[in-house]
Design a protein around this motif. Structure first.
Motif, PDB file in Angstrom:
ATOM      1  N   SER A 135       4.093   9.980  -3.135  1.00  0.00           N
ATOM      2  CA  SER A 135       4.900   8.418  -3.453  1.00  0.00           C
ATOM      3  C   SER A 135       3.233   7.550  -3.399  1.00  0.00           C
ATOM      4  N   PHE A 144       7.400   4.062   0.392  1.00  0.00           N
ATOM      5  CA  PHE A 144       7.037   4.238   1.769  1.00  0.00           C
ATOM      6  C   PHE A 144       6.419   5.657   1.615  1.00  0.00           C
ATOM      7  N   THR A 202       9.778  11.251   1.585  1.00  0.00           N
ATOM      8  CA  THR A 202      11.183  10.514   0.297  1.00  0.00           C
ATOM      9  C   THR A 202      11.916  12.277   0.198  1.00  0.00           C
ATOM     10  N   ASP A 246       9.890   9.026  -8.338  1.00  0.00           N
ATOM     11  CA  ASP A 246       9.344   9.964  -7.581  1.00  0.00           C
ATOM     12  C   ASP A 246      10.453  10.560  -6.541  1.00  0.00           C
TER      13      ASP A 246
HETATM   14 MG   LIG Z   1       6.954  10.617  -0.499  1.00  0.00          MG
END
Ligand SMILES: [Mg+2]
Ligand SMILES: Nc1nc2c(ncn2[C@@H]2O[C@H](COP(=O)(O)OP(=O)(O)OP(=O)(O)O)[C@@H](O)[C@H]2O)c(=O)[nH]1
Length: 436
Positions: free
Chosen positions: A219, A231, A239, A259
């Protein structure tokens, strides 16, 4: 005067976890490392680790997981460290679970259940929640079954006949129906996602998926590449839901970078299965960026765990760029270039923004491999085609008398359109893509 806030004590009792594992059956992971990871998972799930123990044996005991004597010692560990949940670093059978629960008079959990629990805590979107629910149902269904066969094998008799059986059948049917319903809902979500993906394909924008071990910095890297605000946290499985952002490569080509959920050693199959919809972003991608935490002593074992999951998904052979991330944390005496497998890799610090330029141009190189070479003059009326060529390919433009001369690489479909619209270039060559 009584404190009004304290009339009802709402504090949840602290979960004090004791972790156990076996040495010698961890796919090359030393038991201490595997337990350290289990400790990180436990803390992510909100419990405190109060102790760990392991035993050297090739196979778990069918009744106690540990050997009988070692299992009995856990009772002393329990009074010493006051744990109220035992977490086993493996899959355990319902039999093992029940005998340990009876012996220790506390909750007993397997690593998978812990991971599913963390996923449940972190799922935010509708799709994420559905996937976790599916994983939970799939996880419990066979356990319900096996628990029953176990009971009937130990002699049947009172409590194993009649209404009890009906109850179990009902439970199973309810779970199966629920699974069907959740799968149906997931299919709907998947269809919507496929539509979005088709639109992307129509616009011929290349897609790149970030994959890697949980907490590797995927991320953070997406935020760096796309100037985004995804985040990021120093925790496992921060995530869960895919996030896509547009990124412009140095060649001018625009790509979509996604992602998604990270991987871990012994990732439960139920979860990989349930998260197939999410992970399809990985399957669809033209290119994978595998993010590796180069500062982690286990990074090579982590890479093999990632490879296993990618193979399970059928994405093991996709074009891939390995990114050794967190190089800012490497000891200066360990030159990054000497790390195993580093010849093809890009060294980066997503947190500090190092290596990003190199990575972007490597991405452009890798994506160019799947495009066709073009040299053509597109009439000025076809400005919209020129703009699409500019954003989906890696081309140079020159304004000539007869139109815009486009030279470079384009995705098949756009190259075909360019060839159809084109006048032969100055040097008389216009290369349409090969047929098919
Ligand atoms: Mg992540
Ligand atoms: N020192 C250093 N820390 C980094 C770097 N990249 C990421 N981190 C830190 O590593 C932690 C995990 O980063 P994330 O980007 O959330 O990792 P992720 O791979 O997305 O993790 P999950 O979503 O949990 O699978 C965070 O605390 C980041 O700040 C880096 O290059 N150097």
């Amino acid at each position: 005067m009584p404190d009004r806030n304290r009339i009802i004590d709402l504090t949840i009792p602290e979960e004090r976890a004791f972790l156990i594992g076996l040495d010698g059956r961890n796919r090359g992971w030393p038991v201490a490392r595997s337990l350290a990871e289990l400790a990180a998972l436990t803390e992510t799930a909100g419990a405190t680790v109060v102790g760990t123990a392991f035993q050297r044996r090739p196979e778990p005991d069918p009744l106690w997981y540990f050997g009988k004597g070692r299992a009995a010692e856990l009772v002393d560990e329990k009074s010493a460290s006051q744990f109220n949940v035992l977490i086993v670093d493996d899959e355990i059978t319902p039999t093992q679970q029940r005998s340990l629960e009876r012996l220790l008079v506390c909750k007993v959990l397997a690593r998978s259940a812990l991971i599913i629990d963390i996923f449940a805590r972190h799922a935010r979107t509708h799709e994420g929640r559905l996937q976790v629910e599916l994983a939970q149902l799939e996880y419990y269904l066979p356990r319900l079954t096996r628990m029953w066969t176990h009971l009937s094998r130990t002699g049947g008799g009172i409590g194993t006949r009649g209404p009890g059986e009906t109850q179990l059948e009902t439970d199973r049917r309810v779970i199966r129906e629920k699974i069907k319903k959740v799968r149906g809902q997931l299919d709907d979500v998947k269809r919507q996602r496929a539509t979005a993906a088709r639109q992307r394909v129509r616009s011929e924008v290349a897609t790149v998926a970030l994959v890697g071990y949980t907490n590797a910095g995927k991320s953070t890297l997406l935020n760096r590449l796309a100037d985004a605000d995804v985040f990021v946290a120093d925790m496992l499985f921060a995530t869960l839901d895919p996030t896509s952002r547009q990124v412009t490569l140095p060649t001018g080509q625009r790509v979509v970078v996604t992602d998604t959920v990270g991987f871990i050693n012994k990732l439960p199959h139920d979860l990989v299965d349930a998260f197939r919809a999410t992970l399809e972003e990985v399957l669809r991608a033209d290119l994978l960026l595998e993010v590796v935490d180069a500062s982690d002593p286990d990074f090579m074992r982590q890479e093999s765990a990632v490879q296993l999951v990618l193979d399970e998904l059928g994405a093991g052979d996709k074009p891939r760029i390995t990114v050794f991330n967190k190089i800012d944390l490497l000891e200066p005496h360990l030159p990054a270039a000497e790390m195993p497998g580093s010849e093809q890799a890009v060294f980066a610090s997503a947190a500090r923004g190092e290596g990003i330029e190199t990575l972007l141009s490597r991405m452009a190189d890798a994506l160019r491999a799947r495009m066709v070479q073009v040299d053509a003059v597109v009439p000025y009326e076809r400005g919209e085609l020129v703009a699409r060529a500019r954003s989906t390919g890696a081309v140079q433009e020159r304004y000539t008398r007869r139109g815009v001369r486009i030279r470079g690489h384009l995705p098949d479909a756009i190259a075909a359109e360019v060839a159809a619209a084109a006048q032969p270039a100055q040097n008389g060559r216009s290369r349409p893509p090969p047929a098919g």
